[in-house]
Enzyme design. Structure first.
Site, short mmCIF file in Angstrom:
data_model
loop_
_atom_site.label_atom_id
_atom_site.label_comp_id
_atom_site.label_asym_id
_atom_site.label_seq_id
_atom_site.Cartn_x
_atom_site.Cartn_y
_atom_site.Cartn_z
N GLU A 62 8.48 -8.67 -2.30
CA GLU A 62 8.83 -8.86 -0.90
C GLU A 62 7.74 -9.57 -0.10
O GLU A 62 7.93 -9.88 1.05
CB GLU A 62 9.14 -7.50 -0.27
CG GLU A 62 10.27 -6.75 -0.94
CD GLU A 62 9.88 -6.01 -2.23
OE1 GLU A 62 10.79 -5.48 -2.89
OE2 GLU A 62 8.68 -5.96 -2.57
N HIS A 68 -9.57 -5.71 3.18
CA HIS A 68 -10.99 -6.06 3.18
C HIS A 68 -11.69 -4.84 3.76
O HIS A 68 -11.32 -4.37 4.84
CB HIS A 68 -11.26 -7.31 4.02
CG HIS A 68 -10.43 -8.48 3.61
ND1 HIS A 68 -10.70 -9.22 2.49
CD2 HIS A 68 -9.30 -8.99 4.14
CE1 HIS A 68 -9.77 -10.16 2.36
NE2 HIS A 68 -8.91 -10.03 3.35
#
Length: 126
Positions: A62, A68
């Site tokens: 999808e 991070h």
């Protein structure tokens, strides 16, 4: 209006720094987040930086989830982008926030590919 996808940009604060610096655990949490949201995981790639921090991506049918981390600040920047209406990207964000032992999460949802009319997507033979 009809959109092709939903993109959550999440700022996750007050996280456990040890968790945010554990590549294997971050990868597991990210994959589990995708699965909890009902996504189909295709590929994963994660990198641990020196002296600290992790960046990674989970490619789903999808779209994707990315992260991070800044363990020294207890902070994670997360994107969850899903196409279609079968899965809820908020489920993935909330699961991550819980597993990072975060104190706070702020997030913005952006609708992607907004069209005035329903768009029929056709496969092409390029």
């Amino acid at each position: 209006m009809n959109e092709l996808g939903r993109h959550i940009l999440a700022e996750i604060y007050g996280c456990d720094g040890e968790i945010l610096n554990n590549k294997d655990f971050i990868e597991k949490i990210m994959v589990d987040s995708a699965l909890k949201a009902g996504a189909e995981v295709r590929e994963v790639a994660f990198h641990k930086f020196s002296p600290q921090g992790i960046s990674g991506v989970v490619i789903i049918s999808e779209s994707h989830l990315t992260i991070h981390t800044w363990p020294e600040l207890g902070y994670a920047a997360v994107d969850v982008f899903t196409c279609g209406d079968r899965i809820n990207p908020w489920d993935a964000c909330n699961y991550m926030t819980e597993k990072f032992n975060a104190k706070n999460m702020t997030a913005t949802e952006i609708k992607r590919g907004i069209f005035e009319q329903v768009v029929e997507v056709k496969a092409s033979n390029i």
